[in-house]
Enzyme design. Structure first.
Site, PDB file in Angstrom:
ATOM      1  N   LYS A   1      -6.823  -1.096   2.707  1.00 17.88           N
ATOM      2  CA  LYS A   1      -6.332  -0.350   3.883  1.00 17.88           C
ATOM      3  C   LYS A   1      -7.407   0.606   4.409  1.00 17.88           C
ATOM      4  O   LYS A   1      -7.652   0.665   5.601  1.00 17.88           O
ATOM      5  CB  LYS A   1      -5.065   0.453   3.532  1.00 17.88           C
ATOM      6  CG  LYS A   1      -3.886  -0.407   3.110  1.00 17.88           C
ATOM      7  CD  LYS A   1      -2.621   0.412   2.934  1.00 17.88           C
ATOM      8  CE  LYS A   1      -2.631   1.323   1.717  1.00 17.88           C
ATOM      9  NZ  LYS A   1      -2.677   0.630   0.419  1.00 17.88           N
TER      10      LYS A   1
ATOM     11  N   ARG B   1       5.410   5.399   2.566  1.00 14.93           N
ATOM     12  CA  ARG B   1       5.380   4.722   1.269  1.00 14.93           C
ATOM     13  C   ARG B   1       6.774   4.572   0.675  1.00 14.93           C
ATOM     14  O   ARG B   1       6.912   3.985  -0.405  1.00 14.93           O
ATOM     15  CB  ARG B   1       4.517   5.530   0.297  1.00 14.93           C
ATOM     16  CG  ARG B   1       3.112   4.998   0.101  1.00 14.93           C
ATOM     17  CD  ARG B   1       2.418   5.909  -0.861  1.00 14.93           C
ATOM     18  NE  ARG B   1       1.306   5.339  -1.545  1.00 14.93           N
ATOM     19  CZ  ARG B   1       0.032   5.477  -1.185  1.00 14.93           C
ATOM     20  NH1 ARG B   1      -0.258   6.119  -0.085  1.00 14.93           N
ATOM     21  NH2 ARG B   1      -0.922   4.968  -1.925  1.00 14.93           N
TER      22      ARG B   1
ATOM     23  N   ARG C   1     -14.374   0.503  -6.915  1.00 17.90           N
ATOM     24  CA  ARG C   1     -14.423   1.351  -5.720  1.00 17.90           C
ATOM     25  C   ARG C   1     -15.179   2.652  -5.981  1.00 17.90           C
ATOM     26  O   ARG C   1     -15.025   3.267  -7.027  1.00 17.90           O
ATOM     27  CB  ARG C   1     -12.998   1.657  -5.276  1.00 17.90           C
ATOM     28  CG  ARG C   1     -12.919   2.704  -4.170  1.00 17.90           C
ATOM     29  CD  ARG C   1     -11.642   2.644  -3.412  1.00 17.90           C
ATOM     30  NE  ARG C   1     -10.484   3.066  -4.188  1.00 17.90           N
ATOM     31  CZ  ARG C   1      -9.241   3.043  -3.710  1.00 17.90           C
ATOM     32  NH1 ARG C   1      -9.021   2.594  -2.491  1.00 17.90           N
ATOM     33  NH2 ARG C   1      -8.240   3.440  -4.452  1.00 17.90           N
TER      34      ARG C   1
ATOM     35  N   ARG D   1       0.498   2.812 -10.436  1.00 18.20           N
ATOM     36  CA  ARG D   1       0.511   2.781  -8.970  1.00 18.20           C
ATOM     37  C   ARG D   1       1.084   1.458  -8.452  1.00 18.20           C
ATOM     38  O   ARG D   1       1.795   1.436  -7.453  1.00 18.20           O
ATOM     39  CB  ARG D   1      -0.912   3.012  -8.431  1.00 18.20           C
ATOM     40  CG  ARG D   1      -1.338   4.477  -8.553  1.00 18.20           C
ATOM     41  CD  ARG D   1      -2.842   4.645  -8.474  1.00 18.20           C
ATOM     42  NE  ARG D   1      -3.391   4.275  -7.200  1.00 18.20           N
ATOM     43  CZ  ARG D   1      -4.668   3.914  -7.001  1.00 18.20           C
ATOM     44  NH1 ARG D   1      -5.505   3.888  -8.027  1.00 18.20           N
ATOM     45  NH2 ARG D   1      -5.090   3.604  -5.817  1.00 18.20           N
TER      46      ARG D   1
END
Ligand code: AMP
Length: 222
Positions: free
Chosen positions: A13, A89, A128, A172
């Site tokens: 995203k 969310r 990342r 998560r």
């Protein structure tokens, strides 16, 4: 253009938003980025958010909704469009967002649902790296910086997010499946959902989406 980006952690995203922001010239609002900035500044909100973020849990709905409302309702903030990344969310957040958007007369054009597969997600999240200065995103394999550990954009130091570790990623994902996945149906029912194959390279995705938006706009012209 007025968009929300939906999808699991690691679907890309943030990377897609950075690309689309340049071509669409809309305001990019990422609740994750805002909360990390608050954590960096050690503000009261940052301290509160840290308790949840470090464990991979969601920050309470009221807190993030207030945050988004203040960003969306500030003067002229979103007249040229917006792209919400990481919000909503939960179903509660999606409903609250609809109320806010109605109030400011800026309804959503599309909810982009970035679908990705688990091996790709894990590979993206564990590799990342984020710039401490400007928040630009890199990846040790897929998008390495020109100089190791240094941001190409601003020369800032790159770091690995504390919540990008195997254990927190698992939480998560569970949180995503339980709370966020159900809002896909919410947007589908509104006829706003657009599925996107997020295993594709983000530059390729950007090109596909820009073409879709262009065609959509042509169709909507009088
Ligand atoms: P992100 O950068 O979008 O991956 O978000 C990082 C973390 O910030 C999440 O794991 C949550 O703890 C928190 N967060 C960001 N956006 C929201 C939201 N809309 N609702 C609740 N928590 C959020």
């Amino acid at each position: 253009m007025r968009l929300v980006l939906l999808g699991p952690p690691g679907a890309g995203k943030g990377t897609l938003a950075a690309l689309l922001k340049k071509s669409l010239k809309v305001r990019h609002i990422s609740t994750g980025d805002i909360l990390r900035e608050e954590m960096k500044n050690n503000s009261a909100l940052g301290q509160e958010a840290k308790k949840y973020i470090d464990n991979g849990e969601l920050v309470p709905d009221e807190v993030v909704t207030k945050l988004i409302e203040s960003k969306l309702t500030a003067n002229d903030r979103v007249d040229g469009g917006y792209m919400l990344d990481g919000f909503p969310r939960t179903k509660k957040q999606a409903e609250a967002l609809d109320r806010i958007l109605k109030k400011i007369h800026r309804p959503l054009d599309y909810a982009l649902y970035l679908e990705s597969t688990l091996p790709v997600i894990i590979q993206r999240l564990t590799g990342r790296r984020v710039c401490r200065g400007c928040g630009a995103l890199f990846h040790v394999k897929n998008r390495p910086p020109r100089r190791e550990g240094i941001c190409d954009e601003c020369g800032g130091i790159l770091y690995q997010r504390a919540d990008d570790n195997a254990e927190t990623i698992k939480t998560r994902m569970e949180v995503y499946l339980k709370n966020t996945q159900p809002i896909i149906a919410y947007y589908e029912a509104q006829g706003k959902l657009k599925n996107v194959d997020a295993d594709k390279d983000s530059e390729e995705l950007q090109a596909i989406l820009m073409k879709t938006f262009d065609e959509g706009h042509k169709l909507n012209q009088p």
